[in-house]
Design a protein around this motif. Structure first.
Motif, PDB file in Angstrom:
ATOM      1  N   ARG B   3     -13.831  -4.238  -4.291  1.00  0.00           N
ATOM      2  CA  ARG B   3     -13.513  -2.841  -4.530  1.00  0.00           C
ATOM      3  C   ARG B   3     -12.076  -2.518  -4.200  1.00  0.00           C
ATOM      4  O   ARG B   3     -11.529  -1.520  -4.615  1.00  0.00           O
ATOM      5  CB  ARG B   3     -14.436  -1.941  -3.697  1.00  0.00           C
ATOM      6  N   TRP B   4     -11.459  -3.374  -3.392  1.00  0.00           N
ATOM      7  CA  TRP B   4     -10.119  -3.020  -2.937  1.00  0.00           C
ATOM      8  C   TRP B   4      -9.064  -3.273  -3.969  1.00  0.00           C
ATOM      9  O   TRP B   4      -7.894  -3.024  -3.757  1.00  0.00           O
ATOM     10  CB  TRP B   4      -9.786  -3.718  -1.631  1.00  0.00           C
ATOM     11  N   THR B   6      -7.434  -1.769  -6.083  1.00  0.00           N
ATOM     12  CA  THR B   6      -7.111  -0.435  -6.571  1.00  0.00           C
ATOM     13  C   THR B   6      -5.611  -0.408  -6.742  1.00  0.00           C
ATOM     14  O   THR B   6      -4.932  -1.383  -6.447  1.00  0.00           O
ATOM     15  CB  THR B   6      -7.534   0.624  -5.554  1.00  0.00           C
ATOM     16  N   SER B   8      -3.038   0.865  -5.180  1.00  0.00           N
ATOM     17  CA  SER B   8      -2.107   0.540  -4.123  1.00  0.00           C
ATOM     18  C   SER B   8      -2.200  -0.925  -3.748  1.00  0.00           C
ATOM     19  O   SER B   8      -1.210  -1.567  -3.453  1.00  0.00           O
ATOM     20  CB  SER B   8      -2.422   1.393  -2.908  1.00  0.00           C
ATOM     21  N   ALA B   9      -3.417  -1.461  -3.812  1.00  0.00           N
ATOM     22  CA  ALA B   9      -3.596  -2.834  -3.386  1.00  0.00           C
ATOM     23  C   ALA B   9      -2.764  -3.763  -4.226  1.00  0.00           C
ATOM     24  O   ALA B   9      -2.230  -4.761  -3.737  1.00  0.00           O
ATOM     25  CB  ALA B   9      -5.059  -3.207  -3.507  1.00  0.00           C
ATOM     26  N   THR B  70       9.396   1.574   1.712  1.00  0.00           N
ATOM     27  CA  THR B  70       8.088   1.921   2.251  1.00  0.00           C
ATOM     28  C   THR B  70       7.353   2.798   1.254  1.00  0.00           C
ATOM     29  O   THR B  70       7.909   3.789   0.771  1.00  0.00           O
ATOM     30  CB  THR B  70       8.258   2.734   3.542  1.00  0.00           C
ATOM     31  N   LEU B  71       6.124   2.421   0.941  1.00  0.00           N
ATOM     32  CA  LEU B  71       5.321   3.255   0.058  1.00  0.00           C
ATOM     33  C   LEU B  71       4.844   4.485   0.836  1.00  0.00           C
ATOM     34  O   LEU B  71       4.332   4.368   1.941  1.00  0.00           O
ATOM     35  CB  LEU B  71       4.112   2.452  -0.434  1.00  0.00           C
ATOM     36  N   ILE B  72       5.047   5.660   0.272  1.00  0.00           N
ATOM     37  CA  ILE B  72       4.612   6.872   0.966  1.00  0.00           C
ATOM     38  C   ILE B  72       3.290   7.368   0.418  1.00  0.00           C
ATOM     39  O   ILE B  72       2.371   7.678   1.164  1.00  0.00           O
ATOM     40  CB  ILE B  72       5.653   8.006   0.834  1.00  0.00           C
TER      41      ILE B  72
ATOM     42  N   ARG C  88     -13.257  -7.657   3.644  1.00  0.00           N
ATOM     43  CA  ARG C  88     -12.442  -7.265   4.802  1.00  0.00           C
ATOM     44  C   ARG C  88     -13.042  -6.083   5.538  1.00  0.00           C
ATOM     45  O   ARG C  88     -13.353  -5.057   4.933  1.00  0.00           O
ATOM     46  CB  ARG C  88     -11.032  -6.901   4.334  1.00  0.00           C
ATOM     47  N   THR C 173      -1.260   4.158   4.162  1.00  0.00           N
ATOM     48  CA  THR C 173      -0.411   3.760   3.043  1.00  0.00           C
ATOM     49  C   THR C 173       0.439   2.545   3.373  1.00  0.00           C
ATOM     50  O   THR C 173       0.839   1.807   2.475  1.00  0.00           O
ATOM     51  CB  THR C 173       0.532   4.905   2.620  1.00  0.00           C
ATOM     52  N   ASN C 174       0.729   2.344   4.642  1.00  0.00           N
ATOM     53  CA  ASN C 174       1.618   1.239   4.965  1.00  0.00           C
ATOM     54  C   ASN C 174       1.323   0.678   6.353  1.00  0.00           C
ATOM     55  O   ASN C 174       1.770   1.203   7.348  1.00  0.00           O
ATOM     56  CB  ASN C 174       3.073   1.720   4.894  1.00  0.00           C
ATOM     57  N   GLU C 198      -1.337  -4.581   2.439  1.00  0.00           N
ATOM     58  CA  GLU C 198      -0.262  -3.603   2.552  1.00  0.00           C
ATOM     59  C   GLU C 198      -0.708  -2.403   3.386  1.00  0.00           C
ATOM     60  O   GLU C 198       0.069  -1.828   4.117  1.00  0.00           O
ATOM     61  CB  GLU C 198       0.119  -3.103   1.152  1.00  0.00           C
ATOM     62  N   ASN C 199      -1.959  -2.033   3.196  1.00  0.00           N
ATOM     63  CA  ASN C 199      -2.454  -0.851   3.900  1.00  0.00           C
ATOM     64  C   ASN C 199      -3.959  -0.944   4.047  1.00  0.00           C
ATOM     65  O   ASN C 199      -4.586  -1.863   3.499  1.00  0.00           O
ATOM     66  CB  ASN C 199      -2.048   0.417   3.153  1.00  0.00           C
ATOM     67  N   GLN C 201      -6.223   0.820   2.820  1.00  0.00           N
ATOM     68  CA  GLN C 201      -7.054   1.108   1.659  1.00  0.00           C
ATOM     69  C   GLN C 201      -7.640  -0.176   1.092  1.00  0.00           C
ATOM     70  O   GLN C 201      -8.593  -0.144   0.315  1.00  0.00           O
ATOM     71  CB  GLN C 201      -6.219   1.804   0.587  1.00  0.00           C
ATOM     72  N   GLN C 202      -7.048  -1.298   1.466  1.00  0.00           N
ATOM     73  CA  GLN C 202      -7.542  -2.567   0.970  1.00  0.00           C
ATOM     74  C   GLN C 202      -8.720  -3.103   1.770  1.00  0.00           C
ATOM     75  O   GLN C 202      -9.277  -4.127   1.421  1.00  0.00           O
ATOM     76  CB  GLN C 202      -6.402  -3.591   0.970  1.00  0.00           C
ATOM     77  N   ASP C 204     -12.510  -3.272   2.885  1.00  0.00           N
ATOM     78  CA  ASP C 204     -13.734  -2.927   2.179  1.00  0.00           C
ATOM     79  C   ASP C 204     -14.548  -1.909   2.954  1.00  0.00           C
ATOM     80  O   ASP C 204     -15.346  -1.183   2.392  1.00  0.00           O
ATOM     81  CB  ASP C 204     -14.548  -4.189   1.944  1.00  0.00           C
ATOM     82  N   TYR C 227      -8.083   9.863   0.874  1.00  0.00           N
ATOM     83  CA  TYR C 227      -8.410   8.764  -0.047  1.00  0.00           C
ATOM     84  C   TYR C 227      -9.916   8.547  -0.124  1.00  0.00           C
ATOM     85  O   TYR C 227     -10.423   7.494   0.259  1.00  0.00           O
ATOM     86  CB  TYR C 227      -7.713   7.471   0.383  1.00  0.00           C
ATOM     87  N   ARG C 230     -11.192   5.372  -1.875  1.00  0.00           N
ATOM     88  CA  ARG C 230     -10.698   4.041  -1.533  1.00  0.00           C
ATOM     89  C   ARG C 230     -11.037   3.626  -0.114  1.00  0.00           C
ATOM     90  O   ARG C 230     -11.010   2.448   0.210  1.00  0.00           O
ATOM     91  CB  ARG C 230      -9.176   3.996  -1.702  1.00  0.00           C
ATOM     92  N   ARG C 232     -13.843   3.678   2.854  1.00  0.00           N
ATOM     93  CA  ARG C 232     -15.201   3.991   3.313  1.00  0.00           C
ATOM     94  C   ARG C 232     -15.246   3.787   4.817  1.00  0.00           C
ATOM     95  O   ARG C 232     -14.718   2.815   5.336  1.00  0.00           O
ATOM     96  CB  ARG C 232     -16.223   3.098   2.634  1.00  0.00           C
TER      97      ARG C 232
END
Lengths: 232, 387, 321, 307
Positions: B3-4, B6, B8-9, B70-72, C88, C173-174, C198-199, C201-202, C204, C227, C230, C232
């Motif tokens: 699922r990740w 996405t 941003s990933a 840096t991603l904001i 993850r 985000t970071n 990266e953040n 959100q990745q 699981d 988010y 993205r 949970r």
């Protein structure tokens, strides 16, 4: 001098902080004042400790009832204070062996740690634990269905308590969890009570409290309430 | 199950083969956010020509002297403005915005060329609405205090717990036993303790008039100091300065459970006939209230700690709930100034009720009609005016 | 049970002996008058036994009471159960020794469950003392029972970062802006399982175990709310904190374990699925703690019922006379 | 009453004797603490003692009977016994006031007052006051690690020091009124700070959270239960607010609303009461576990005393 200056200090201090909140350059002033307060409170310990000594010494010299216990208070107070302030038995930090006073005042294995671990913690934790007994006697005495308000109070507590035991959960397990009456299952009832009624009640209380705080603060700043400033 | 995967990933792997690179946004401009505390910068850009097929826009920032980006945030398609938050007013920043296609391919960035530094202004405009709120609610209180001074008769309802204060002190005197007043366990930097001092002044005055013994153990040295001033003044104004005994107002210990260990022992030995718990309490509330109940004392409690109210309600005779506690000193004094402040609080509640009704009405209307205009008005109300 | 009674007869004898005067009073004065004038010290004594005997029984026999998992515990279990090998999982430990009694068993059960599922574990903490709690979990569970898990490939300890919810705001985000190394000082770039991360959100799934601020509430507000698709999140909280989190269930917080009860329910689910026949006692801690809870709760429920029976009988008597 | 006390005292003595006999005459043992010597510091020269268990001691002895890494600790064992006796002394108050409780009470008051004074000195006065006014001196004394911007002198901190001295002026024979100045400063700034904090934080947040649509539409259409919940929430908040109104007697419309408000408050309180029970029982369970497990060695659920 005795009363008008303090009144001025109160008003100026309070209003200055309110105004400062809107000015980016000074918005951190509140944090500085909080640090100052901690310092003042720490200095005020001298007043408290002095009062403690005076009060118990008086009991001892009066030979009033239980004066021996006052001796225990003074003894444990002075011993603990001496060990704590003079860092008895505290080794210097490993990185700074030449600085005799650099060690952690409550480092594991030090005398102060022993007092903390084997007197302070068990005494206060057991005091806290006594609540379990008091909560039972309070429930027995207070939760009687005298009127509708009392019924709601005890009924809700009852449902929540029941939901915390597997017996209570088993009681409503026959209700189909996907059916139309699933909301009556005790775990769902608990969630509903907590998320709706509890939230609503607390919300209203919080709004009221905030308004009360505004009123009390203004009365203090405007000098309407000033009994704490003493007599002229 | 990945699922990740996405947007941003996958920004890290931007080299997806053979993907159609979307057209990038253009004309990125960065300006300082006006009237703030120097932590925000506003970005605006023109949409990508492929905007309707995009996944969104990625906003990045970097320091002027550091190449690391840096991603904001990642914004939905159709967005052409963004306020970058949480910046440092002493640093210079560069920004870049890229368009991201559905397959995570990124366009060429639109970048700012000159570094921008957020600047601090003399007034924080983001708090303007809060200032209006503050003026509104304090104004209501101040106006009514002034009105009360002109001699208007202001009526208020009765609060049973406060009527009981005099009765409780009187009963203690009859029985020849003392009154106990616990001003909470917090220090003077809690407004509840200050409110408690105001109430103490009235209780002490009643005690002085009845010639009752009033004992005030405190958990903080500063509270002891303030309580002594308060009680001394009260005894003086009751015409009984000789009856004031500072030794009855004393410090016990700063430790919550040390204090309550002392208090419960003292209560069972001295058996005060009236107990007042007014201030900021935590877990010790129930210990005090149960002990007072077992010795048959009349108990009046009041606190603004929502978590402790249930225990006071269950174990005390009278409980002042939240705002009632803050109103107590006004009630007990009966002075016009004080009554005025109560009216001011009521006006405050009225404003709150109207505000909630208006907001709820607007939101319901927006949900039913689907009108963007109403929705944006409600958003402005909740997001801007109420923050 | 019979063995327990035979071997530990003296405890039961002490309990019964201590209650004899109360029973005598019941028989002498009748049930109603006794209950009406009941000295509250009897309640204290019964409460004492209600807590002590289960602790002793469970401590000696190692048996625990059964636990029926509630829907919330099952939802929490399902969230992890759904993940696949190599997925993850971020474990944020925001508690301290004071709340370890309630939250320690949850942490243990989460780590065991994740290790059984062969997930990749990322530990982090927003409380300064959190790293100690992480170290406990790693030392007592992963190193002892899952020795084949490799640090840096199967699990990593990112350690503590100060800044409370500010940390959450950044790492959604970071992650690398704040975490340049792990808790051991290894550069993030040198840790195999951090590659491509990266953040958060990745991740699981995010599991947050918290005893206050910052905690699950902040994770909901600053990670899930911005988010929702993205990130949970499931949580474990103390009894005092849990009610404050109910408003977020189920949209923003699909699973929540509240207090020792929630921990016990989840523990029983994990043990049923992965425990085998002879579960190590350290995986039964919450279930052991539930013993005294259950008996004490039943006692309070009984007291409330008794109080109301007296009340109604009295009222009828007053009405009649 | 006297006979009661005698019976209870006798029971306690018998119980204590039984436990003591068990500890002395059987192999079970009780109340001993063990420590493990762990080298610390850069060169490993310093030795620190860390808590260990009897089980670890038995295991180490079995491996090497002459080992000294894990050993019996007399000070910690004494500490454990004192802690256990304090626990019993406090619990004894549930039966009634007694000399054991009074001693424990006196000790907890004395120790905790001094404890917080020492904590205040080492964590507030030294780093936040003295180290700001005289950083060089403090760095050379108790805070050798004080460097960087933290070590800059900040003379603003003279202000709280002066305020503190004014506060202590109470102890002087004359001019006690001077202590009202720092008190006024504290109360004024508290009023200003708290007013802003509550209005901007809780107050606005609670109003914001109260604003919900009464009609909830989802993809499937009208959501009855969510709409109903929102309706209850909005009406509930308004009713509770009505309860807090001071201007009107609780009669008529306002009276009905206030009545509904008090019902909701009662449900709130009942729920919080029920929810708190669990945590309180956990507290007493932990104390009893301490007595049975750590002190009496009657139970051993996680096998700390098995080699």
């Amino acid at each position: 001098m005795k009363r008008s200056v303090p009144l001025l200090i109160t008003a100026v201090g309070g209003f200055a902080l309110i105004v400062a909140y809107f000015i980016p350059y000074t918005e951190a002033l509140g944090e500085t004042v909080a640090v100052w307060f901690d310092i003042l409170a720490a200095i005020a310990f001298i007043l408290g400790g002095g009062n403690l000594l005076k009060q118990h010494l008086k009991k001892i010299s009066d030979r009033g009832p239980g004066w021996g216990y006052s001796g225990v208070v003074i003894g444990s107070f002075l011993i603990t204070l001496f060990i704590g302030l003079s860092k008895v038995g505290v080794p210097p930090l490993a990185e700074f062996p030449d600085f005799a006073w650099s060690g952690d005042f409550i480092g594991i294995g030090t005398p102060f740690w022993f007092i903390y671990q084997y007197a302070f913690v068990p005494l206060t934790a057991t005091m806290f634990a006594m609540l379990a007994f008091y909560i039972a006697s309070a429930a027995f005495r207070a939760f009687r269905a005298k009127n509708l308000e009392a019924i709601l109070l005890l009924g809700t507590a009852f449902i929540i308590l029941l939901g915390r035991t597997f017996a209570g959960v088993a009681l409503t397990n026959w209700i189909d969890p996907t059916g139309p009456f699933a909301g009556l299952r005790i775990e769902n009832l608990t969630v509903y009570i907590m998320s709706v009624f509890n939230t609503v009640g607390n919300r209203a209380i919080m709004i009221g409290i905030a308004l009360g705080i505004v009123a009390v603060s203004l009365k203090v700043l405007l000098g309407v309430d000033r009994s704490y400033l003493g007599k002229e | 199950m990945r699922r990740w995967i996405t947007a941003s990933a996958c920004l890290v792997w931007t080299t997806a083969a053979a993907a159609q690179v979307p057209g990038g946004p253009t004309g990125l401009e960065a300006v300082d956010y006006p009237w703030d505390n120097g932590t925000r910068i506003q970005l605006t850009w023109s949409l990508s020509p492929d905007d309707d097929t995009l996944l969104g826009y990625a906003v990045r920032r970097r320091l002027a002297d550091d190449p690391q980006q840096t991603l904001i945030d990642i914004l939905p398609p159709g967005t052409s403005a963004y306020t970058v938050p949480d910046l440092d007013p002493e640093l210079a920043y560069l920004f870049a915005v890229t368009a991201i296609a559905q397959d995570n391919t990124e366009s060429a960035p639109a970048s700012t060329l000159a570094p921008v530094t957020p600047s601090v202004q003399a007034f924080d405009g983001t708090r303007l609405w809060f200032m209006v709120t503050l003026v509104l609610f304090s104004g209501a209180v101040v106006v009514f205090i002034r009105m009360a001074r002109t001699g208007r008769d202001l009526k208020v309802r009765k609060i049973a717990g406060l009527e009981a204060v005099t009765e409780a002190v009187g009963r203690a005197t009859e029985m020849g036993r003392s009154c106990l007043y616990v001003p909470g366990i917090q220090d003077m930097n809690d407004i509840q303790t200050i409110a408690s001092m105001n109430v103490l002044s009235h209780v002490a005055r009643t005690a002085a008039e009845y010639d009752a013994k009033l004992e005030v153990p405190t958990s903080k040295s500063l509270v002891m100091t303030a309580a002594r001033e308060t009680v001394e003044t009260a005894f003086l104004s009751a015409g009984r300065p000789d009856a004031y005994n500072p030794d009855l107002i004393y410090y016990v210990t700063d430790e919550q459970f040390g204090f309550v260990a002392y208090a419960q022992g003292m209560m069972v030995r001295e058996k005060p006939a009236a107990c007042f718990y007014l201030g900021s309490f935590f877990a010790e509330s129930l210990i005090l209230a149960e002990m007072g109940n077992s010795i048959g004392a009349i108990q009046v409690a009041g606190t603004a700690q929502p978590a402790q109210l249930p225990f006071f309600v269950a174990a005390c005779d009278y409980t002042l709930i939240g705002e009632e506690f803050f109103a107590a000193s006004a009630y007990l004094s009966g002075e016009p100034d004080q009554m005025g402040s109560l009216k001011g609080q009521d006006v405050g509640k009225l404003i709150v009720a109207v505000g909630i009704l208006a907001g709820v009405g607007g939101m319901t209307l927006a949900a039913v009609t689907g009108s963007d205009l109403i929705q944006s008005m409600v958003d402005y109300f909740t997001q801007r005016m109420l923050t | 049970m019979a063995d327990f009674v035979l071997n530990q007869w003296w405890l039961l004898a002490a309990m019964i002996l201590s209650l004899v005067p109360l029973v005598l009073q019941f028989t002498r004065d009748g049930v109603m008058p006794t209950l009406e004038t009941l000295d509250r010290r009897w309640i204290f004594l019964i409460m004492f036994w209600a807590v002590l005997v289960p602790i002793y029984y469970i401590g000696v026999t190692g048996e625990t009471f059964p636990e029926t998992p509630s829907a919330l515990a099952e939802a929490t279990f399902e969230e992890i159960e759904r993940l696949e090998e190599g997925d993850r999982l971020l474990l944020a430990f925001d508690f301290d020794p004071a709340s370890e009694g309630e939250l320690g068993p949850m942490a243990t059960a989460f780590v065991k469950h994740a290790a059984e599922k062969r997930l990749r574990l990322y530990f982090m903490a927003l409380w300064p003392i959190g790293p100690q709690m992480i170290a406990d979990a790693i030392n007592e569970i992963i190193l002892v029972d899952y020795p084949d898990m490799v640090y840096g490939e199967d699990y990593v300890n990112l350690g503590f970062k100060s800044g409370n919810e500010g940390v959450i705001k950044v790492i959604v985000t970071n992650l690398r802006e704040l975490y340049t190394t792990d808790a051991r000082g290894t550069a993030i770039g040198d840790i195999p399982m951090m590659e491509g991360i990266e953040n958060i959100q990745q991740m699981d799934l995010v599991v947050n175990i918290s005893a206050g601020y910052p905690g699950t509430k902040e994770w909901v507000q600053y990670a899930v709310t911005p988010y929702p698709d993205r990130i949970r999140l499931v949580g474990g909280a103390t009894g005092v904190q849990a009610p404050l989190l109910y408003p977020y269930i189920p949209e923003q917080l699909p699973g929540l374990l509240g207090a020792i009860k929630g921990a016990a329910e989840y523990e029983s689910l994990v043990n049923a699925a992965y425990g085998g026949d002879d579960t190590d006692p350290k995986y039964l801690e919450a279930l052991r703690r539930m013993g005294p809870q259950l008996v004490a709760h039943l006692l309070i429920i009984g007291l409330i019922i008794a109080a109301n029976v007296i009340f109604f009988l009295n009222r009828r008597r007053v009405a009649r006379s | 009453m006297k006979r009661d006390t005698l019976v209870w005292t006798l029971l306690m003595v018998v119980g204590a004797a039984a436990l003591f006999g068990r500890a002395v005459f059987t192999t079970d043992g009780m109340g001993r603490e063990y420590v493990e010597a762990v080298p610390v510091g850069a060169d490993g020269q310093q030795i620190q003692f860390q808590a260990s268990t009897y089980g670890a001691f038995l295991a180490a002895q079995a491996a090497d009977p002459n080992q000294t890494d894990i050993q019996f600790s007399l000070p910690r064992s004494i500490g454990l016994w004192i802690a256990a006796l304090f626990t019993l002394a406090i619990l004894s108050f549930l039966y009634g006031d007694n000399p054991f409780y009074r001693i424990a009470e006196a000790i907890v008051v004395g120790v905790s007052a001094a404890y917080w004074m020492a904590v205040g000195f080492w964590t507030v006065i030294v780093p936040n006051l003295l180290a700001k006014i005289a950083p060089g001196m403090i760095q050379g004394w108790a805070m050798p690690g004080l460097t960087g911007p933290e070590a800059d002198q900040n003379l603003w901190y003279v202000v709280p020091m002066i305020l503190g001295v004014m506060l202590l002026w109470r102890l002087a024979p004359t001019g006690a009124w001077i202590s009202r100045w720092p008190l006024a400063f504290i109360i004024g700034t508290t009023a200003g700070l708290r007013m802003i904090a509550f209005l901007h934080g809780d107050f606005l947040a609670q109003i914001r959270n109260s604003i919900v649509p009464l009609v909830v539409l989802t993809q499937e259409g009208f959501d009855l239960s969510a709409s109903l919940t929102n309706l209850i929430a909005v009406v509930g908040v308004l009713c509770c607010l009505a309860y807090f109104f001071f201007s009107f007697e609780h009669k008529g419309m306002v009276g009905h609303a206030a009545q509904a408000g008090i019902w909701i408050l009662m449900i709130t309180f009942g729920a919080a009461f029920g929810y708190t029970v669990m945590g309180r029982i956990a507290l007493v369970a932990i104390r009893l576990e301490f007595l049975l497990d750590d002190w009496l060695w009657l139970i051993d659920p996680i096998g700390r005393r098995v080699a």
